[in-house]
Scaffold this motif. Structure first.
Motif, mmCIF file in Angstrom:
data_model
loop_
_atom_site.group_PDB
_atom_site.id
_atom_site.type_symbol
_atom_site.label_atom_id
_atom_site.label_comp_id
_atom_site.label_asym_id
_atom_site.label_seq_id
_atom_site.Cartn_x
_atom_site.Cartn_y
_atom_site.Cartn_z
ATOM 1 N N ARG A 106 0.831 -1.210 0.000
ATOM 2 C CA ARG A 106 0.000 0.000 0.000
ATOM 3 C C ARG A 106 0.865 1.260 0.000
ATOM 4 N NH1 ARG A 106 -2.735 1.769 3.673
ATOM 5 N NH2 ARG A 106 -2.074 0.497 5.457
ATOM 6 N N ALA A 107 1.963 1.209 0.728
ATOM 7 C CA ALA A 107 2.864 2.363 0.780
ATOM 8 C C ALA A 107 3.464 2.654 -0.591
ATOM 9 C CB ALA A 107 3.974 2.109 1.798
ATOM 10 N N LEU A 108 3.885 1.623 -1.302
ATOM 11 C CA LEU A 108 4.456 1.815 -2.628
ATOM 12 C C LEU A 108 3.407 2.350 -3.604
ATOM 13 C CD1 LEU A 108 6.583 -1.444 -2.837
ATOM 14 C CD2 LEU A 108 7.468 0.881 -2.637
ATOM 15 N N LEU A 109 2.203 1.814 -3.523
ATOM 16 C CA LEU A 109 1.149 2.253 -4.427
ATOM 17 C C LEU A 109 0.766 3.713 -4.193
ATOM 18 C CD1 LEU A 109 -1.156 -0.909 -4.461
ATOM 19 C CD2 LEU A 109 0.270 -0.070 -6.327
ATOM 20 N N VAL A 110 0.596 4.088 -2.927
ATOM 21 C CA VAL A 110 0.190 5.468 -2.646
ATOM 22 C C VAL A 110 1.314 6.442 -3.004
ATOM 23 C CG1 VAL A 110 0.934 5.613 -0.216
ATOM 24 C CG2 VAL A 110 -1.056 6.898 -0.981
ATOM 25 N N SER A 111 2.556 5.992 -2.899
ATOM 26 C CA SER A 111 3.682 6.837 -3.303
ATOM 27 C C SER A 111 3.675 7.050 -4.810
ATOM 28 C CB SER A 111 5.003 6.203 -2.872
ATOM 29 O OG SER A 111 5.082 6.097 -1.465
ATOM 30 N N ALA A 112 3.402 5.983 -5.560
ATOM 31 C CA ALA A 112 3.342 6.098 -7.016
ATOM 32 C C ALA A 112 2.172 6.970 -7.453
ATOM 33 C CB ALA A 112 3.229 4.709 -7.638
ATOM 34 N N GLU A 113 1.042 6.796 -6.802
ATOM 35 C CA GLU A 113 -0.153 7.556 -7.173
ATOM 36 C C GLU A 113 0.022 9.050 -6.937
ATOM 37 O OE1 GLU A 113 -2.973 5.574 -4.756
ATOM 38 O OE2 GLU A 113 -3.121 3.823 -6.077
ATOM 39 N N ASN A 114 0.818 9.398 -5.938
ATOM 40 C CA ASN A 114 1.053 10.804 -5.608
ATOM 41 C C ASN A 114 2.413 11.294 -6.092
ATOM 42 O OD1 ASN A 114 -1.259 11.756 -3.588
ATOM 43 N ND2 ASN A 114 -0.760 9.631 -3.111
ATOM 44 N N GLY A 115 3.021 10.525 -6.973
ATOM 45 C CA GLY A 115 4.416 10.749 -7.338
ATOM 46 C C GLY A 115 4.782 12.153 -7.752
ATOM 47 N N ARG A 116 3.963 12.781 -8.604
ATOM 48 C CA ARG A 116 4.360 14.089 -9.122
ATOM 49 C C ARG A 116 4.231 15.183 -8.068
ATOM 50 N NH1 ARG A 116 5.868 14.068 -14.180
ATOM 51 N NH2 ARG A 116 5.269 12.311 -15.494
ATOM 52 N N SER A 117 3.321 15.033 -7.135
ATOM 53 C CA SER A 117 3.163 16.070 -6.110
ATOM 54 C C SER A 117 4.184 15.928 -4.981
ATOM 55 C CB SER A 117 1.747 16.019 -5.524
ATOM 56 O OG SER A 117 1.518 14.804 -4.843
ATOM 57 N N ILE A 118 4.840 14.771 -4.894
ATOM 58 C CA ILE A 118 5.829 14.551 -3.831
ATOM 59 C C ILE A 118 7.213 14.261 -4.426
ATOM 60 C CG2 ILE A 118 4.142 13.756 -2.127
ATOM 61 C CD1 ILE A 118 4.947 10.870 -2.825
ATOM 62 N N ARG A 119 7.417 14.629 -5.661
ATOM 63 C CA ARG A 119 8.666 14.273 -6.354
ATOM 64 C C ARG A 119 9.880 14.778 -5.582
ATOM 65 N NH1 ARG A 119 8.932 16.708 -12.179
ATOM 66 N NH2 ARG A 119 11.070 15.933 -11.948
ATOM 67 N N GLY A 120 10.892 13.924 -5.547
ATOM 68 C CA GLY A 120 12.140 14.270 -4.887
ATOM 69 C C GLY A 120 12.129 14.090 -3.386
ATOM 70 N N GLU A 121 11.019 13.647 -2.819
ATOM 71 C CA GLU A 121 10.919 13.562 -1.369
ATOM 72 C C GLU A 121 11.221 12.156 -0.838
ATOM 73 O OE1 GLU A 121 7.987 15.749 0.798
ATOM 74 O OE2 GLU A 121 7.161 16.586 -1.058
ATOM 75 N N VAL A 122 11.380 12.089 0.476
ATOM 76 C CA VAL A 122 11.649 10.845 1.181
ATOM 77 C C VAL A 122 10.546 10.631 2.209
ATOM 78 C CG1 VAL A 122 13.263 9.591 2.650
ATOM 79 C CG2 VAL A 122 14.128 11.178 0.932
ATOM 80 N N PHE A 123 10.093 9.368 2.340
ATOM 81 C CA PHE A 123 9.076 9.036 3.332
ATOM 82 C C PHE A 123 9.490 7.795 4.114
ATOM 83 C CE2 PHE A 123 6.786 11.569 0.293
ATOM 84 C CZ PHE A 123 5.879 12.289 1.055
ATOM 85 N N ASN A 124 9.342 7.885 5.426
ATOM 86 C CA ASN A 124 9.521 6.720 6.294
ATOM 87 C C ASN A 124 8.200 5.973 6.407
ATOM 88 O OD1 ASN A 124 12.198 7.193 6.935
ATOM 89 N ND2 ASN A 124 11.742 8.290 8.827
ATOM 90 N N PHE A 125 8.291 4.645 6.387
ATOM 91 C CA PHE A 125 7.108 3.816 6.580
ATOM 92 C C PHE A 125 7.387 2.806 7.696
ATOM 93 C CE2 PHE A 125 6.730 5.307 2.223
ATOM 94 C CZ PHE A 125 5.406 5.721 2.186
#
Length: 208
Positions: A106-125
């Motif tokens: 789910r974390a990978l999918l939500v990151s891909a779905e929001n990819g352009r708005s969070i580009r270049g960022e890092v997220f801890n899961f």
């Protein structure tokens, strides 16, 4: 979307770790491999304009895991074989967080779905909320769920663990992506044990 690891932070002595905490380099090669891989992802973003996001995960477990060096599949295999759980690399006291594979997907999918708005960022899961446990505690939980018996793992050539505690702060993922882990160990371990009972023989030869 790059799947990184809590090992990026190296042998840090504080937890929970946030995305802007530095990596402690030079401690072991796996950690350095994550640092260098993330640097390459950053280079792809800056040099070629490729939208990227880096996801740092705690220890992932669940059905299908063929990495039998990891504490959860290793312990379950020991028990299915009628063997006593054991540790070789440390004394089992290091406290880590454990995430079910469903939450990682789910974390990978939500990151891909929001990819352009969070580009270049890092997220801890991570899971946190009383989920981080020592490896000894995890073995005890698995043993009790497996057949109701409590077992203390044996130590074979134990070494002092590099880090006594390591887990991640996932609050940024919750705030920016609406992601929260849905399964604690108490929820995910029974399903995982059941899967290995049914499938161990068919996947053992595919061990990493």
């Amino acid at each position: 979307v790059f799947a990184s690891s809590a090992c990026y932070y190296g042998a840090s002595t504080r937890s929970p770790l946030k995305e802007d905490d530095p990596s402690v380099e030079g401690e072991y090669k796996y950690s350095e491999s994550k640092v260098r891989a993330e640097a390459e992802v950053e280079r792809m973003e800056s040099s070629y304009g490729m939208p990227t996001v880096r996801c740092r995960f705690v220890n992932i477990y669940g059905p299908g895991d063929r990495h039998f060096s990891r504490v959860i599949p290793k312990t379950i295999r020991h028990l299915i074989r009628g063997e006593h759980p054991s540790f070789k690399r440390d004394d089992g006291s290091t406290i880590l967080d454990f995430m079910h594979v469903d939450d990682a997907v789910r974390a990978l999918l939500v990151s891909a779905e929001n990819g352009r708005s969070i580009r270049g960022e890092v997220f801890n899961f991570g899971v946190v909320n009383n989920n981080p446990r020592s490896a000894r505690e995890v073995v005890a939980m698995i043993s009790k769920l497996f057949d109701g018996k409590e077992r203390i793992p044996t130590l074979s050539n134990p070494r002092e663990p590099r880090t006594k505690m390591k887990f991640l702060d996932p609050s940024k993922a919750a705030q920016r992506l609406g992601w929260r882990a849905s399964k604690h160990l108490e929820d995910g371990l029974p399903q995982t044990i059941s899967w290995y009972r049914e499938n161990l023989e068919s996947v053992e030869h595919l061990e990493f």
